[in-house]
Design a protein around this motif. Structure first.
Motif, mmCIF file in Angstrom:
data_model
loop_
_atom_site.group_PDB
_atom_site.id
_atom_site.type_symbol
_atom_site.label_atom_id
_atom_site.label_comp_id
_atom_site.label_asym_id
_atom_site.label_seq_id
_atom_site.Cartn_x
_atom_site.Cartn_y
_atom_site.Cartn_z
ATOM 1 N N MET A 146 -11.267 -0.327 -7.466
ATOM 2 C CA MET A 146 -10.077 -1.136 -7.220
ATOM 3 C C MET A 146 -10.377 -2.152 -6.132
ATOM 4 S SD MET A 146 -6.375 0.218 -5.876
ATOM 5 C CE MET A 146 -6.181 1.273 -7.305
ATOM 6 N N ALA A 147 -9.763 -3.329 -6.243
ATOM 7 C CA ALA A 147 -9.959 -4.361 -5.234
ATOM 8 C C ALA A 147 -9.501 -3.864 -3.867
ATOM 9 C CB ALA A 147 -9.180 -5.619 -5.608
ATOM 10 N N ASN A 148 -10.308 -4.088 -2.855
ATOM 11 C CA ASN A 148 -9.971 -3.658 -1.502
ATOM 12 C C ASN A 148 -8.706 -4.389 -1.020
ATOM 13 O OD1 ASN A 148 -10.328 -2.280 0.943
ATOM 14 N ND2 ASN A 148 -11.388 -4.032 1.847
ATOM 15 N N GLY A 149 -7.749 -3.635 -0.571
ATOM 16 C CA GLY A 149 -6.505 -4.221 -0.080
ATOM 17 C C GLY A 149 -5.395 -4.280 -1.105
ATOM 18 N N ALA A 150 -5.683 -3.918 -2.373
ATOM 19 C CA ALA A 150 -4.646 -3.981 -3.408
ATOM 20 C C ALA A 150 -3.487 -3.042 -3.085
ATOM 21 C CB ALA A 150 -5.230 -3.639 -4.779
ATOM 22 N N VAL A 151 -3.800 -1.893 -2.467
ATOM 23 C CA VAL A 151 -2.746 -0.945 -2.088
ATOM 24 C C VAL A 151 -1.794 -1.580 -1.088
ATOM 25 C CG1 VAL A 151 -2.284 1.272 -0.997
ATOM 26 C CG2 VAL A 151 -4.249 1.033 -2.519
ATOM 27 N N LEU A 152 -2.355 -2.295 -0.117
ATOM 28 C CA LEU A 152 -1.523 -2.931 0.900
ATOM 29 C C LEU A 152 -0.706 -4.078 0.315
ATOM 30 C CD1 LEU A 152 -3.992 -3.067 3.934
ATOM 31 C CD2 LEU A 152 -2.425 -1.237 3.249
ATOM 32 N N VAL A 153 -1.320 -4.845 -0.560
ATOM 33 C CA VAL A 153 -0.607 -5.960 -1.199
ATOM 34 C C VAL A 153 0.538 -5.436 -2.048
ATOM 35 C CG1 VAL A 153 -0.787 -7.869 -2.829
ATOM 36 C CG2 VAL A 153 -2.606 -7.487 -1.155
ATOM 37 N N GLY A 154 0.288 -4.338 -2.791
ATOM 38 C CA GLY A 154 1.336 -3.741 -3.608
ATOM 39 C C GLY A 154 2.497 -3.242 -2.778
ATOM 40 N N ARG A 155 2.161 -2.632 -1.641
ATOM 41 C CA ARG A 155 3.203 -2.149 -0.723
ATOM 42 C C ARG A 155 4.046 -3.303 -0.201
ATOM 43 N NH1 ARG A 155 6.162 1.964 0.241
ATOM 44 N NH2 ARG A 155 7.764 0.390 0.433
ATOM 45 N N SER A 156 3.395 -4.377 0.224
ATOM 46 C CA SER A 156 4.125 -5.519 0.790
ATOM 47 C C SER A 156 4.931 -6.246 -0.279
ATOM 48 C CB SER A 156 3.159 -6.485 1.475
ATOM 49 O OG SER A 156 2.237 -7.032 0.560
ATOM 50 N N ALA A 157 4.392 -6.338 -1.507
ATOM 51 C CA ALA A 157 5.109 -7.025 -2.585
ATOM 52 C C ALA A 157 6.399 -6.291 -2.936
ATOM 53 C CB ALA A 157 4.219 -7.147 -3.812
ATOM 54 N N ALA A 158 6.323 -4.962 -3.029
ATOM 55 C CA ALA A 158 7.523 -4.183 -3.339
ATOM 56 C C ALA A 158 8.555 -4.303 -2.228
ATOM 57 C CB ALA A 158 7.143 -2.719 -3.563
ATOM 58 N N ASP A 159 8.070 -4.280 -0.984
ATOM 59 C CA ASP A 159 8.995 -4.424 0.143
ATOM 60 C C ASP A 159 9.652 -5.803 0.161
ATOM 61 O OD1 ASP A 159 8.705 -1.915 1.077
ATOM 62 O OD2 ASP A 159 7.337 -2.382 2.704
ATOM 63 N N MET A 160 8.907 -6.817 -0.228
ATOM 64 C CA MET A 160 9.479 -8.162 -0.262
ATOM 65 C C MET A 160 10.568 -8.275 -1.321
ATOM 66 S SD MET A 160 8.305 -9.989 2.160
ATOM 67 C CE MET A 160 8.854 -11.611 1.628
ATOM 68 N N LEU A 161 10.387 -7.600 -2.444
ATOM 69 C CA LEU A 161 11.411 -7.614 -3.496
ATOM 70 C C LEU A 161 12.696 -6.961 -2.987
ATOM 71 C CD1 LEU A 161 9.309 -6.729 -6.674
ATOM 72 C CD2 LEU A 161 10.401 -8.913 -6.153
ATOM 73 N N GLN A 162 12.540 -5.822 -2.301
ATOM 74 C CA GLN A 162 13.727 -5.156 -1.764
ATOM 75 C C GLN A 162 14.363 -6.000 -0.663
ATOM 76 O OE1 GLN A 162 13.355 -1.019 -0.948
ATOM 77 N NE2 GLN A 162 15.248 -0.909 0.221
ATOM 78 N N SER A 163 13.549 -6.688 0.123
ATOM 79 C CA SER A 163 14.078 -7.544 1.187
ATOM 80 C C SER A 163 14.903 -8.687 0.602
ATOM 81 C CB SER A 163 12.931 -8.107 2.032
ATOM 82 O OG SER A 163 12.201 -7.069 2.647
#
Length: 251
Positions: free
Chosen positions: A96-113
């Motif tokens: 898996m691409a390094n950092g994809a976990v963090l990007v996924g976490r931030s993307a989901a949080d941005m949607l909720q925001s």
């Protein structure tokens, strides 16, 4: 490689969104909490010292900025829980691409925001708040709020990776509230002692709140630059720190 990283990031984003279906109460709480704060400060606590005009017109944009800062704890708890359960280590063992976990976490949080923003705007409208600007200014204000939220998310992700345990998140929670309220979100700096007003004006959240008030009220764009520079500076510091920390987890 870019397409590969985007695919992995989207997979991690879908994982975070799937948690919403399994934990709907947490999602509802995150949406209702800022509404409760808005109603409390608008009707119970009152305020408005030093504010010219309607306090609701001053309060709602400030609460929108405050909401973008709050919720940092939820991000930290989610990351530390994944760390302690070994979930992130399992993801790192995959191709898996390094950092994809963090990007996924931030993307989901941005949607909720974004969802939280529009829910709070709806409540503000019901309380009498109005936007006296065109579509461009409105979208610009929303963009500034989300930019500030994005910077705060990466601060939270970095602190979570450093803390490592959900129990240590409580220490950050103690700090988030004073920093959030030490701004012009709820009261005008002119109503405060001079030294305190100076501190409040240098708070990055105050820059966002002021610029958003101006854009929603159609009174100018002179504070927009500061509202862009502060989050970009925070991102420039904490985004690479978070990615570097994540890369060193298994070393």
């Amino acid at each position: 490689m870019t397409a590969y990283a985007l695919t992995d990031s989207w997979t991690m984003t879908r994982r975070e969104l799937a948690h919403w279906a399994r934990q709907p109460v947490q999602v509802v709480v995150n949406l209702v909490f800022p509404v409760m704060l808005l109603l409390m400060f608008g009707y119970l606590v009152g305020g408005g010292r030093g504010v010219q005009g309607s306090y609701i017109d001053y309060l709602v944009p400030g609460m929108l900025a405050l909401t973008m800062a709050f919720g940092l704890e939820g991000t930290m708890i989610a990351v530390t829980q994944d760390l302690n359960k070994g979930v992130i280590d399992r993801f790192r063992s995959l191709p898996m691409a390094n950092g994809a976990v963090l990007v996924g976490r931030s993307a989901a949080d941005m949607l909720q925001s974004a969802l939280s923003l529009f829910v709070l705007m709806g409540v503000g409208y019901a309380l009498g708040w109005r936007v006296d600007a065109g579509a461009g200014a409105f979208l610009g204000a929303v963009g500034l709020l989300l930019l500030f939220r994005f910077a705060m998310l990466w601060i939270g992700i970095h602190l979570a990776l450093v803390a490592g345990k959900p129990e240590l998140v409580q220490a950050v929670q103690i700090l988030v509230w004073p920093v959030g309220f030490l701004s012009n979100a709820l009261a005008h700096p002119g109503s405060m002692p001079d030294w305190l007003g100076t501190v409040v004006e240098w708070n990055p959240m105050s820059a966002t709140a002021t610029a958003v008030r101006d854009l929603f009220g159609g009174t100018g764009t002179e504070h927009v630059a500061a509202a862009v520079v502060w989050p970009v500076l925070l991102l420039a510091v904490f985004f690479p720190l978070a990615v570097r920390r994540f890369g060193r987890l298994s070393k």
